[in-house]
Structures are given as structure tokens and as C-alpha cells.
Design an enzyme around this catalytic site. Sequence first.
Site, PDB file in Angstrom:
ATOM      1  N   LYS A 203      -1.915  -2.728   7.959  1.00  0.00           N
ATOM      2  CA  LYS A 203      -3.162  -2.377   8.631  1.00  0.00           C
ATOM      3  C   LYS A 203      -3.338  -3.177   9.919  1.00  0.00           C
ATOM      4  O   LYS A 203      -2.877  -4.304  10.029  1.00  0.00           O
ATOM      5  CB  LYS A 203      -4.345  -2.666   7.703  1.00  0.00           C
ATOM      6  CG  LYS A 203      -4.523  -1.675   6.561  1.00  0.00           C
ATOM      7  CD  LYS A 203      -5.788  -1.993   5.794  1.00  0.00           C
ATOM      8  CE  LYS A 203      -6.061  -0.948   4.721  1.00  0.00           C
ATOM      9  NZ  LYS A 203      -7.307  -1.264   3.976  1.00  0.00           N
TER      10      LYS A 203
ATOM     11  N   ARG B 261      -0.330  -2.264  -7.170  1.00  0.00           N
ATOM     12  CA  ARG B 261      -0.671  -3.327  -6.213  1.00  0.00           C
ATOM     13  C   ARG B 261      -1.530  -4.388  -6.917  1.00  0.00           C
ATOM     14  O   ARG B 261      -1.321  -5.587  -6.727  1.00  0.00           O
ATOM     15  CB  ARG B 261      -1.413  -2.701  -5.030  1.00  0.00           C
ATOM     16  CG  ARG B 261      -1.774  -3.669  -3.904  1.00  0.00           C
ATOM     17  CD  ARG B 261      -2.208  -2.852  -2.689  1.00  0.00           C
ATOM     18  NE  ARG B 261      -2.880  -3.641  -1.666  1.00  0.00           N
ATOM     19  CZ  ARG B 261      -2.249  -4.366  -0.750  1.00  0.00           C
ATOM     20  NH1 ARG B 261      -0.925  -4.422  -0.752  1.00  0.00           N
ATOM     21  NH2 ARG B 261      -2.925  -5.033   0.159  1.00  0.00           N
TER      22      ARG B 261
ATOM     23  N   HIS C  60      -2.880  -9.311   3.289  1.00  0.00           N
ATOM     24  CA  HIS C  60      -4.305  -9.533   3.546  1.00  0.00           C
ATOM     25  C   HIS C  60      -4.465 -10.576   4.648  1.00  0.00           C
ATOM     26  O   HIS C  60      -3.687 -11.530   4.734  1.00  0.00           O
ATOM     27  CB  HIS C  60      -5.025 -10.018   2.285  1.00  0.00           C
ATOM     28  CG  HIS C  60      -5.120  -8.979   1.217  1.00  0.00           C
ATOM     29  ND1 HIS C  60      -5.637  -7.727   1.458  1.00  0.00           N
ATOM     30  CD2 HIS C  60      -4.775  -9.000  -0.092  1.00  0.00           C
ATOM     31  CE1 HIS C  60      -5.595  -7.017   0.343  1.00  0.00           C
ATOM     32  NE2 HIS C  60      -5.072  -7.760  -0.606  1.00  0.00           N
TER      33      HIS C  60
ATOM     34  N   HIS D 217      -1.948   2.211  -6.419  1.00  0.00           N
ATOM     35  CA  HIS D 217      -2.846   1.096  -6.136  1.00  0.00           C
ATOM     36  C   HIS D 217      -2.977   0.186  -7.358  1.00  0.00           C
ATOM     37  O   HIS D 217      -3.160  -1.028  -7.219  1.00  0.00           O
ATOM     38  CB  HIS D 217      -4.223   1.605  -5.721  1.00  0.00           C
ATOM     39  CG  HIS D 217      -5.028   0.593  -4.966  1.00  0.00           C
ATOM     40  ND1 HIS D 217      -4.685   0.154  -3.706  1.00  0.00           N
ATOM     41  CD2 HIS D 217      -6.155  -0.094  -5.304  1.00  0.00           C
ATOM     42  CE1 HIS D 217      -5.570  -0.742  -3.286  1.00  0.00           C
ATOM     43  NE2 HIS D 217      -6.470  -0.906  -4.243  1.00  0.00           N
TER      44      HIS D 217
ATOM     45  N   TYR E 273      -8.312  -7.995  -6.077  1.00  0.00           N
ATOM     46  CA  TYR E 273      -7.049  -7.519  -6.644  1.00  0.00           C
ATOM     47  C   TYR E 273      -6.627  -8.306  -7.882  1.00  0.00           C
ATOM     48  O   TYR E 273      -5.564  -8.067  -8.430  1.00  0.00           O
ATOM     49  CB  TYR E 273      -5.942  -7.600  -5.582  1.00  0.00           C
ATOM     50  CG  TYR E 273      -6.110  -6.577  -4.498  1.00  0.00           C
ATOM     51  CD1 TYR E 273      -5.489  -5.341  -4.588  1.00  0.00           C
ATOM     52  CD2 TYR E 273      -6.923  -6.831  -3.408  1.00  0.00           C
ATOM     53  CE1 TYR E 273      -5.658  -4.388  -3.608  1.00  0.00           C
ATOM     54  CE2 TYR E 273      -7.105  -5.875  -2.419  1.00  0.00           C
ATOM     55  CZ  TYR E 273      -6.467  -4.658  -2.521  1.00  0.00           C
ATOM     56  OH  TYR E 273      -6.640  -3.708  -1.552  1.00  0.00           O
TER      57      TYR E 273
ATOM     58  N   ARG F  20       0.869  -1.179   0.000  1.00  0.00           N
ATOM     59  CA  ARG F  20       0.000   0.000   0.000  1.00  0.00           C
ATOM     60  C   ARG F  20       0.904   1.225   0.000  1.00  0.00           C
ATOM     61  O   ARG F  20       1.986   1.215   0.572  1.00  0.00           O
ATOM     62  CB  ARG F  20      -0.908   0.005   1.225  1.00  0.00           C
ATOM     63  CG  ARG F  20      -1.817  -1.228   1.322  1.00  0.00           C
ATOM     64  CD  ARG F  20      -2.590  -1.225   2.637  1.00  0.00           C
ATOM     65  NE  ARG F  20      -3.467  -2.389   2.748  1.00  0.00           N
ATOM     66  CZ  ARG F  20      -3.123  -3.546   3.306  1.00  0.00           C
ATOM     67  NH1 ARG F  20      -1.901  -3.682   3.831  1.00  0.00           N
ATOM     68  NH2 ARG F  20      -3.974  -4.552   3.359  1.00  0.00           N
TER      69      ARG F  20
END
Length: 363
Positions: free
Chosen positions: A225, A307, A330, A304, A339, A199
Site C-alpha cells: 500500500k 494473514r 504495516h 485475509h 491482526y 495481502r
Amino acid sequence: MRPADLERVTVAEAADRYVELVRAKTVTGALSPATAEVYARDVATLVELAGAGTVLDDLTGEDVDALLLAFARRPDGRRSPASSASRDGAGSGSGPGSGGGQSPSSQARFRRSISALFKHAALAGWVQLNPMAAATVTAKQRGGLRPQRRALTREQAQGLIGAATEQAQAPPPRQGRRDQRTELRDAVIVLLLSTLGPRVSELVRANVEDFFTNDGVRYWRIFGKGGRTRDVPLPPGVDAVLQAYLEQGRTPASASGAGSASGDGKALLLSWRGRRLARGDVQAVIDRVQRRVDPEQRRSVTPHGLRHTTATHLLADAVDMDAVRRVLGHSDLSTLGRYRDELPGELEVAMRAHPLLRAKPPR
């Protein structure tokens, strides 16, 4: 029959009154100035698309559908050639093909903005019925109107990676100050985004100390995250460019401690003034490297989008899904579906190499 108190205002008149009300809410603290300006910008776009002289009450659900679709197809003005240069030596520019359709998040924001306008219009007596209730275009349909896939094809990705690698290996230009050169840094940014798919927030937060070597392999400890971390090994070619950047590309200003008071001295990615690069600077870097790509392989892409490119090509090359999940950070395998973009010709390739039809190896 319309009620006697219905006020048949035009779209432009309604927009002016509504925006004045929205901006007044910033005085009481009910809205932030930034949010108010977002509403104002979207309402101005509505006026442009619907026509300033159109009576607001004449707009139907079908008209709202047409407005939503027209907005989805509008070029994304955030990446226009007229955009201002990024500050602090990050560079600027808009890649070729920039200005594609609006992103799904922008479309959702526009719908919320005009929904709020029509809700107020119904209460103020400008419309009999809120036409948003009759709109039928779904978010999926609007998002599907993007003119280009997010992931680069293999040829486009290899062109971008090749341009970054060549830029890193090229001798430094004789003109210009040595402490303002950013070629190696830009190459590191593009290579990390293209091959590891972090990210953009993870990339700009990275510190030099987050990279470590174990058994001869360099890893990047990515802080993602939810406080989760992941250790991702760097491909050898990317490792070599990173090492060159650490030895030669970080500016004398940053190496001597400039910016260390604010913690910037630890940052992996620094401007020539020794400040940590911001998220908004990364797009300008990608665009600058794209200008070195052969026009036949060149296509505008966002961080992005890179990604998406990483996920798409790792999965297309039959890399284990759980390994791809761990690379991207993830927590759930099901998230990978968002994705994974389709690649042209991939079904034909899969059928030509069908595992059940391969010739048996000789004994």
C-alpha cells in the site's frame, strides 16, 4: 396519534418502491448499476428477515437491533457450495465449514442500505420516526458475533501447510493434460499466504522478477500500500516449492509468451491458459488444498484469515514485533493489534514458561 398523511405500507411494498427508485437513479448516472444491485439485495434481505407483511411503521429501534443481529448470524452466501466455478482453470469449491457469519464489512454495508431505506421512508411518509435513530447495537457487537476466529490454530495451519507441501512433492497425475496442472501453483499460493501473510492484492500482483536471491537467501520484493515496498525472506521450505513451480509448474502456454501482450507473461501466478490469476481465484485455490487436509485439522479460512494466522503465530512465538510489522507491511506497530487473535491455551503456556521462574543454568 399518527398524522393523516402517514401511509402504512408493508415492508415488502416499501422495498419494491424503494428499489424501483434506486434503479431509476442509474439512468441519470446518480448511482452505478452495481451499487443499485447491492442496495436491492440488502433490501430484499430486510424483507426476508422482517417479514413481507409487517407494516414498516411498526418497526422499532429494538426491531432494528434484532434485524442487525440476525443478519450478522446469517451464513455468508458468497462461499456456498452452489457458487459457480471460478473461470480459467483456477478451480472452485467451498471449504468445509464455509458459510459462517457475515463479515464486519458486510454488516456495515447492510446497515447503510437499510438506513438509506428508512431515511427515504421518513421523507415519503411511510414511517413517523426513523427507527435507525433508536438502534443500539454497535458495530463492535455485530462484528463480535462471528462464530469462528479468523486465524487458524497451530494444528489447523500446520495441516494446511502440510497438505500444500505434500501436494507439491507428489508425482504428477498420469491423467489430464500436462499444461493444465495447477498443483505446484496452488501449493505456492497457500504457502506464501500462510507463512508470509501478504495481502491477496499483493500476491496476485507479484511478478517473477520480484523474487531475487541475496547471499543464498531468496527474497520477495512486495509492492504494498501507498507505494511502499518490503523485501521479505522466504522460509527454506517455501523457497524449494517456489523453485519447483518456476521450473516445472508455469505452463508451456505462458512460458512460450502467450498472454505477454497484456503483461501476463511476467506474472508469478498464472492460470493454465497463461493469464494472471485474479483475486477471486485465490479463495478457490485455498479451498481445493483444504480438501487434502485431515478433517480433524481442517477449517475454512480466507486469504485475509491466513494473514491473521501469520501475525498471530509469529507474535505468539515471541518474534520481535517490529519484524512482524515489516513482514506484514504495516507502517505502524499499533496496527498489529487488529491482526493478533487469541489462541486457546496460550496464557497457560506463557505461565508455564515464565522467564522469572526458569531454573538457573549450572555454572
